[in-house]
Design a protein around this motif. Structure first.
Motif, mmCIF file in Angstrom:
data_model
loop_
_atom_site.group_PDB
_atom_site.id
_atom_site.type_symbol
_atom_site.label_atom_id
_atom_site.label_comp_id
_atom_site.label_asym_id
_atom_site.label_seq_id
_atom_site.Cartn_x
_atom_site.Cartn_y
_atom_site.Cartn_z
ATOM 1 N N ASP A 117 0.873 -1.249 -0.042
ATOM 2 C CA ASP A 117 -0.129 -0.153 -0.131
ATOM 3 C C ASP A 117 1.065 1.402 -0.030
ATOM 4 O O ASP A 117 0.641 2.097 -0.802
ATOM 5 N N PHE A 118 1.679 1.172 0.834
ATOM 6 C CA PHE A 118 2.481 2.517 0.718
ATOM 7 C C PHE A 118 3.624 2.685 -0.337
ATOM 8 O O PHE A 118 3.699 3.745 -0.713
ATOM 9 N N MET A 119 4.040 1.412 -0.922
ATOM 10 C CA MET A 119 4.612 1.653 -2.142
ATOM 11 C C MET A 119 3.910 2.085 -3.253
ATOM 12 O O MET A 119 4.227 3.112 -3.935
ATOM 13 N N ASP A 120 2.580 1.803 -3.319
ATOM 14 C CA ASP A 120 1.594 2.426 -4.248
ATOM 15 C C ASP A 120 1.469 3.660 -4.193
ATOM 16 O O ASP A 120 1.220 4.525 -5.100
ATOM 17 N N LEU A 121 1.473 4.159 -2.861
ATOM 18 C CA LEU A 121 1.177 5.531 -2.350
ATOM 19 C C LEU A 121 2.203 6.411 -2.936
ATOM 20 O O LEU A 121 2.125 7.353 -3.594
ATOM 21 N N LEU A 122 3.436 5.827 -2.656
ATOM 22 C CA LEU A 122 4.637 6.756 -2.929
ATOM 23 C C LEU A 122 4.715 6.964 -4.694
ATOM 24 O O LEU A 122 5.042 8.058 -5.066
ATOM 25 N N LEU A 123 4.491 5.874 -5.374
ATOM 26 C CA LEU A 123 4.442 6.004 -6.769
ATOM 27 C C LEU A 123 3.270 7.018 -7.386
ATOM 28 O O LEU A 123 3.637 7.679 -8.281
ATOM 29 N N ASN A 124 2.313 6.802 -6.702
ATOM 30 C CA ASN A 124 0.962 7.674 -7.212
ATOM 31 C C ASN A 124 1.490 8.919 -6.915
ATOM 32 O O ASN A 124 1.070 9.970 -7.569
ATOM 33 N N GLN A 125 2.038 9.291 -5.549
ATOM 34 C CA GLN A 125 2.245 10.764 -5.267
ATOM 35 C C GLN A 125 3.290 11.464 -6.069
ATOM 36 O O GLN A 125 3.295 12.562 -6.226
ATOM 37 N N THR A 126 4.329 10.424 -6.423
ATOM 38 C CA THR A 126 5.134 11.004 -7.513
ATOM 39 C C THR A 126 4.472 11.564 -8.729
ATOM 40 O O THR A 126 4.893 12.689 -9.271
ATOM 41 N N ASN A 160 15.505 11.876 -29.474
ATOM 42 C CA ASN A 160 15.800 10.827 -28.597
ATOM 43 C C ASN A 160 16.287 11.647 -27.201
ATOM 44 O O ASN A 160 16.744 10.934 -26.325
ATOM 45 N N PHE A 161 16.270 12.910 -27.326
ATOM 46 C CA PHE A 161 16.296 13.607 -25.787
ATOM 47 C C PHE A 161 15.203 13.734 -25.144
ATOM 48 O O PHE A 161 15.242 14.346 -23.892
ATOM 49 N N GLN A 162 13.916 13.341 -25.570
ATOM 50 C CA GLN A 162 12.772 13.459 -25.010
ATOM 51 C C GLN A 162 12.522 12.679 -23.712
ATOM 52 O O GLN A 162 12.945 11.609 -23.939
ATOM 53 N N ILE A 163 12.125 13.283 -22.797
ATOM 54 C CA ILE A 163 11.739 12.120 -21.533
ATOM 55 C C ILE A 163 10.234 12.696 -21.247
ATOM 56 O O ILE A 163 9.765 13.879 -21.075
ATOM 57 N N ASN A 164 9.580 11.518 -20.862
ATOM 58 C CA ASN A 164 8.186 11.690 -20.271
ATOM 59 C C ASN A 164 8.446 11.764 -18.518
ATOM 60 O O ASN A 164 8.676 10.638 -18.163
ATOM 61 N N LEU A 165 8.250 13.040 -18.198
ATOM 62 C CA LEU A 165 8.526 13.178 -16.806
ATOM 63 C C LEU A 165 7.824 12.240 -15.881
ATOM 64 O O LEU A 165 8.344 11.463 -15.093
ATOM 65 N N VAL A 166 6.646 12.240 -15.825
ATOM 66 C CA VAL A 166 5.669 11.551 -15.223
ATOM 67 C C VAL A 166 6.056 9.800 -15.266
ATOM 68 O O VAL A 166 6.330 9.453 -14.231
ATOM 69 N N GLU A 167 6.251 9.587 -16.633
ATOM 70 C CA GLU A 167 6.078 8.036 -16.578
ATOM 71 C C GLU A 167 7.560 7.664 -16.256
ATOM 72 O O GLU A 167 7.780 6.667 -15.431
ATOM 73 N N ASP A 168 8.629 8.279 -16.738
ATOM 74 C CA ASP A 168 9.923 8.028 -16.301
ATOM 75 C C ASP A 168 9.986 8.155 -14.668
ATOM 76 O O ASP A 168 11.071 7.206 -14.230
ATOM 77 N N ALA A 169 9.704 9.057 -14.128
ATOM 78 C CA ALA A 169 10.031 9.367 -12.695
ATOM 79 C C ALA A 169 9.323 8.063 -11.943
ATOM 80 O O ALA A 169 10.059 7.660 -10.960
ATOM 81 N N VAL A 170 8.065 7.811 -12.335
ATOM 82 C CA VAL A 170 7.613 6.738 -11.490
ATOM 83 C C VAL A 170 8.084 5.362 -11.795
ATOM 84 O O VAL A 170 8.413 4.419 -10.873
ATOM 85 N N SER A 171 9.007 5.212 -13.135
ATOM 86 C CA SER A 171 9.235 4.126 -13.457
ATOM 87 C C SER A 171 10.724 3.806 -12.669
ATOM 88 O O SER A 171 11.082 2.676 -12.059
ATOM 89 N N VAL A 172 11.363 4.812 -12.730
ATOM 90 C CA VAL A 172 12.895 4.905 -12.027
ATOM 91 C C VAL A 172 12.492 4.765 -10.321
ATOM 92 O O VAL A 172 13.284 3.907 -9.693
ATOM 93 N N PHE A 173 11.411 5.356 -10.099
ATOM 94 C CA PHE A 173 11.290 5.318 -8.286
ATOM 95 C C PHE A 173 10.652 3.767 -8.141
ATOM 96 O O PHE A 173 11.229 3.237 -6.877
ATOM 97 N N ARG A 174 10.091 3.194 -9.111
ATOM 98 C CA ARG A 174 9.492 1.834 -8.656
ATOM 99 C C ARG A 174 10.817 0.954 -8.813
ATOM 100 O O ARG A 174 10.984 0.028 -7.724
ATOM 101 N N ASN A 175 11.760 1.081 -9.687
ATOM 102 C CA ASN A 175 12.940 0.212 -9.708
ATOM 103 C C ASN A 175 13.928 0.160 -8.546
ATOM 104 O O ASN A 175 14.388 -0.427 -7.788
ATOM 105 N N TYR A 176 13.783 1.767 -7.933
ATOM 106 C CA TYR A 176 14.644 2.034 -6.701
ATOM 107 C C TYR A 176 14.178 1.313 -5.639
ATOM 108 O O TYR A 176 14.607 0.490 -4.721
ATOM 109 N N LEU A 177 12.743 1.333 -5.366
ATOM 110 C CA LEU A 177 11.943 0.790 -4.161
ATOM 111 C C LEU A 177 12.042 -0.875 -4.067
ATOM 112 O O LEU A 177 12.520 -1.510 -3.440
#
Length: 219
Positions: free
Chosen positions: A88-97, A192-209
């Motif tokens: 639950d806490f993991m999901d909350l953190l990712l959603n809040q990102t 190729n320099f473009q970043i999807n800030l929301v998608e990439d931030a959530v993905s990176v944070f999920r991998n970290y967690l």
């Protein structure tokens, strides 16, 4: 002599803060002047300097109070939950990102300026004072989570919030490589320099967690 009460001083400080925030919503930090902030807040420049000795101090205060409010929102979300599991806490953190980026873009932009810009000129004593308040709010959040999830410590939660912030700020800085001063560069294709800030931030944070706490955060 016109001596203001503490309540009147707080009201005026909030008025100045709101004016600076409105300007930063549509303007780069470098293009905003203290004179412009004073005019927008309908106070004299002298009055403005009575509250903040420079632009960096003012915006540093906005940043630190803004994150206090964000932590308050996360605390309310957690307290509203009858139960709080590890997932639950993991999901909350990712959603809040995602929520932080989408609903508080001005705060996110401001956070990206903290180290390279704001700390270079901000008043240290004033910054430390507001940082202490932010730290206290961060610890409150940590205590609430650690009480409900014993396998996490207050320090764990504190670090998670810092990592969330660092991931968003880092990706945000890199996401502007296909633009200059917030204007798209049209003559060259920087696809190729473009970043999807929301998608990439959530993905990176999920991998970290899942990497740091494989037993705590399972998927």
């Amino acid at each position: 002599m016109n001596i203001l009460t503490e309540k009147q001083k707080a009201t005026r400080a909030n008025k100045i803060a709101e004016a600076a925030w409105r300007l930063f919503e549509t303007r780069p930090f470098a293009k905003i002047t203290m004179s412009e902030i004073a005019k927008t807040a309908d106070v004299s420049k002298g009055t403005l300097f009575n509250y903040f000795d420079c632009k960096e101090s003012l915006f540093m205060t906005l940043l630190l109070t803004g994150y206090q409010q964000y932590f308050d929102e996360v605390i309310k979300l957690i307290r509203a939950k009858e139960t709080l599991t590890k997932n639950d806490f993991m999901d909350l953190l990712l959603n809040q990102t995602k929520v932080l980026i989408e609903t508080k873009p001005t705060l996110v932009r401001l956070n990206a300026l903290r180290g390279p810009v704001l700390e270079q000129g901000a008043n240290m004593a004033q910054t430390v004072s507001y940082r202490e308040k932010l730290y206290a709010k961060n610890q409150e959040l940590g205590e609430i989570v650690a009480t409900r999830i014993p396998s996490l410590t207050i320090k764990d939660v504190s670090q998670l919030m810092l990592v969330q912030s660092a991931i968003i700020s880092g990706l945000m800085n890199m996401s502007s490589l296909n633009s200059f001063n917030r204007h798209p560069i049209a003559k060259i294709n920087f696809e190729n320099f473009q970043i999807n800030l929301v998608e990439d931030a959530v993905s990176v944070f999920r991998n970290y967690l899942t990497g740091k706490y494989p037993e705590t955060f399972t998927r």
